[in-house]
Scaffold this motif. Structure first.
Motif, PDB file in Angstrom:
ATOM      1  N   ARG A  52      39.032  17.829 -15.415  1.00  0.00           N
ATOM      2  CA  ARG A  52      40.262  17.052 -15.607  1.00  0.00           C
ATOM      3  C   ARG A  52      40.407  16.647 -17.074  1.00  0.00           C
ATOM      4  O   ARG A  52      41.481  16.776 -17.666  1.00  0.00           O
ATOM      5  CB  ARG A  52      40.242  15.828 -14.695  1.00  0.00           C
ATOM      6  CG  ARG A  52      41.531  15.081 -14.645  1.00  0.00           C
ATOM      7  CD  ARG A  52      41.570  13.994 -13.567  1.00  0.00           C
ATOM      8  NE  ARG A  52      40.311  13.302 -13.334  1.00  0.00           N
ATOM      9  CZ  ARG A  52      39.518  13.470 -12.271  1.00  0.00           C
ATOM     10  NH1 ARG A  52      39.856  14.309 -11.322  1.00  0.00           N
ATOM     11  NH2 ARG A  52      38.396  12.793 -12.142  1.00  0.00           N
TER      12      ARG A  52
ATOM     13  N   ARG B 156      39.028  18.123 -19.684  1.00  0.00           N
ATOM     14  CA  ARG B 156      39.236  19.335 -20.476  1.00  0.00           C
ATOM     15  C   ARG B 156      40.692  19.793 -20.380  1.00  0.00           C
ATOM     16  O   ARG B 156      41.307  20.164 -21.387  1.00  0.00           O
ATOM     17  CB  ARG B 156      38.293  20.429 -19.982  1.00  0.00           C
ATOM     18  CG  ARG B 156      38.151  21.585 -20.934  1.00  0.00           C
ATOM     19  CD  ARG B 156      37.106  22.598 -20.480  1.00  0.00           C
ATOM     20  NE  ARG B 156      35.786  21.989 -20.395  1.00  0.00           N
ATOM     21  CZ  ARG B 156      35.043  21.944 -19.285  1.00  0.00           C
ATOM     22  NH1 ARG B 156      35.491  22.473 -18.164  1.00  0.00           N
ATOM     23  NH2 ARG B 156      33.853  21.385 -19.291  1.00  0.00           N
ATOM     24  N   ALA B 157      41.276  19.750 -19.173  1.00  0.00           N
ATOM     25  CA  ALA B 157      42.669  20.154 -18.987  1.00  0.00           C
ATOM     26  C   ALA B 157      43.613  19.200 -19.717  1.00  0.00           C
ATOM     27  O   ALA B 157      44.593  19.635 -20.331  1.00  0.00           O
ATOM     28  CB  ALA B 157      43.013  20.194 -17.497  1.00  0.00           C
ATOM     29  N   GLU B 158      43.306  17.923 -19.674  1.00  0.00           N
ATOM     30  CA  GLU B 158      44.141  16.943 -20.370  1.00  0.00           C
ATOM     31  C   GLU B 158      44.077  17.145 -21.883  1.00  0.00           C
ATOM     32  O   GLU B 158      45.089  17.073 -22.579  1.00  0.00           O
ATOM     33  CB  GLU B 158      43.699  15.527 -20.012  1.00  0.00           C
ATOM     34  CG  GLU B 158      44.588  14.462 -20.597  1.00  0.00           C
ATOM     35  CD  GLU B 158      44.197  13.068 -20.137  1.00  0.00           C
ATOM     36  OE1 GLU B 158      44.588  12.113 -20.815  1.00  0.00           O
ATOM     37  OE2 GLU B 158      43.505  12.953 -19.113  1.00  0.00           O
TER      38      GLU B 158
ATOM     39  N   ALA C 269      43.455  19.982 -23.433  1.00  0.00           N
ATOM     40  CA  ALA C 269      44.192  21.208 -23.736  1.00  0.00           C
ATOM     41  C   ALA C 269      45.696  20.959 -23.708  1.00  0.00           C
ATOM     42  O   ALA C 269      46.434  21.442 -24.576  1.00  0.00           O
ATOM     43  CB  ALA C 269      43.822  22.302 -22.742  1.00  0.00           C
ATOM     44  N   ARG C 270      46.157  20.190 -22.731  1.00  0.00           N
ATOM     45  CA  ARG C 270      47.587  19.866 -22.634  1.00  0.00           C
ATOM     46  C   ARG C 270      48.026  19.060 -23.856  1.00  0.00           C
ATOM     47  O   ARG C 270      49.080  19.322 -24.451  1.00  0.00           O
ATOM     48  CB  ARG C 270      47.860  19.094 -21.346  1.00  0.00           C
ATOM     49  CG  ARG C 270      49.317  18.812 -21.099  1.00  0.00           C
ATOM     50  CD  ARG C 270      49.594  18.211 -19.737  1.00  0.00           C
ATOM     51  NE  ARG C 270      48.773  17.051 -19.442  1.00  0.00           N
ATOM     52  CZ  ARG C 270      47.784  17.004 -18.541  1.00  0.00           C
ATOM     53  NH1 ARG C 270      47.509  18.070 -17.822  1.00  0.00           N
ATOM     54  NH2 ARG C 270      47.087  15.916 -18.338  1.00  0.00           N
ATOM     55  N   THR C 271      47.216  18.100 -24.263  1.00  0.00           N
ATOM     56  CA  THR C 271      47.533  17.286 -25.443  1.00  0.00           C
ATOM     57  C   THR C 271      47.575  18.153 -26.693  1.00  0.00           C
ATOM     58  O   THR C 271      48.476  18.007 -27.531  1.00  0.00           O
ATOM     59  CB  THR C 271      46.501  16.163 -25.613  1.00  0.00           C
ATOM     60  OG1 THR C 271      46.487  15.379 -24.427  1.00  0.00           O
ATOM     61  CG2 THR C 271      46.821  15.278 -26.789  1.00  0.00           C
ATOM     62  N   GLU C 272      46.614  19.064 -26.838  1.00  0.00           N
ATOM     63  CA  GLU C 272      46.583  19.959 -27.999  1.00  0.00           C
ATOM     64  C   GLU C 272      47.826  20.845 -28.043  1.00  0.00           C
ATOM     65  O   GLU C 272      48.417  21.043 -29.098  1.00  0.00           O
ATOM     66  CB  GLU C 272      45.316  20.817 -27.967  1.00  0.00           C
ATOM     67  CG  GLU C 272      45.206  21.794 -29.110  1.00  0.00           C
ATOM     68  CD  GLU C 272      45.178  21.129 -30.477  1.00  0.00           C
ATOM     69  OE1 GLU C 272      45.680  21.752 -31.444  1.00  0.00           O
ATOM     70  OE2 GLU C 272      44.688  19.990 -30.580  1.00  0.00           O
ATOM     71  N   ARG C 273      48.231  21.378 -26.887  1.00  0.00           N
ATOM     72  CA  ARG C 273      49.440  22.207 -26.851  1.00  0.00           C
ATOM     73  C   ARG C 273      50.664  21.394 -27.255  1.00  0.00           C
ATOM     74  O   ARG C 273      51.515  21.857 -28.013  1.00  0.00           O
ATOM     75  CB  ARG C 273      49.645  22.789 -25.457  1.00  0.00           C
ATOM     76  CG  ARG C 273      48.745  23.948 -25.134  1.00  0.00           C
ATOM     77  CD  ARG C 273      49.207  24.667 -23.865  1.00  0.00           C
ATOM     78  NE  ARG C 273      49.401  23.776 -22.733  1.00  0.00           N
ATOM     79  CZ  ARG C 273      48.460  23.452 -21.847  1.00  0.00           C
ATOM     80  NH1 ARG C 273      47.240  23.943 -21.976  1.00  0.00           N
ATOM     81  NH2 ARG C 273      48.725  22.651 -20.836  1.00  0.00           N
ATOM     82  N   THR C 274      50.748  20.172 -26.747  1.00  0.00           N
ATOM     83  CA  THR C 274      51.891  19.315 -27.061  1.00  0.00           C
ATOM     84  C   THR C 274      51.930  18.988 -28.550  1.00  0.00           C
ATOM     85  O   THR C 274      52.984  19.077 -29.192  1.00  0.00           O
ATOM     86  CB  THR C 274      51.826  18.010 -26.241  1.00  0.00           C
ATOM     87  OG1 THR C 274      51.783  18.339 -24.865  1.00  0.00           O
ATOM     88  CG2 THR C 274      53.028  17.122 -26.513  1.00  0.00           C
TER      89      THR C 274
END
Length: 78
Positions: free
Chosen positions: A51, A53-55, A57-62
Motif C-alpha cells: 500500500r 509503495r503504491a501510494e 508511486a501514485r504521488t511520484e506520477r502526480t
C-alpha cells in the motif's frame, strides 16, 4: 495461599512448582520476546508495504506530471 513451614529447618519452604509447566511458560515467554524483536526488525506487513509503495508511486506520477520544465543550465535543472 500460605507457604508451608518446615519445623526441621525453622523457616518457610519453597513453593512447589511443576517443572514441565515452568519450561513451557519459559518457552512461551522466549517466543513472545523473539516475535516482538522480529516485529520491530521487519516492521510492516506485506499489505502495508504494498500500500505504501503504491501510494509513493501514485504521488511520484502526480508530481512528475505537474513539474514545470526548466531550461538547461539553470540551478533547478542540475
Amino acid at each position: 495461599m500460605a507457604i508451608p513451614t518446615d519445623p526441621e529447618y525453622g523457616g518457610a519452604m519453597a513453593e512447589i512448582i511443576n517443572l514441565r509447566l515452568a519450561r513451557k511458560a519459559h518457552k512461551r515467554a522466549e517466543a513472545a520476546r523473539t516475535a516482538a524483536e522480529n516485529r520491530a526488525r521487519h516492521g510492516q506487513s506485506r499489505a502495508a508495504r504494498d500500500r505504501a509503495r503504491a501510494e509513493a508511486a501514485r504521488t511520484e506520477r502526480t508530481l512528475s506530471g505537474a513539474r514545470r520544465d526548466t531550461l538547461p543550465g539553470t540551478p533547478e535543472a542540475d
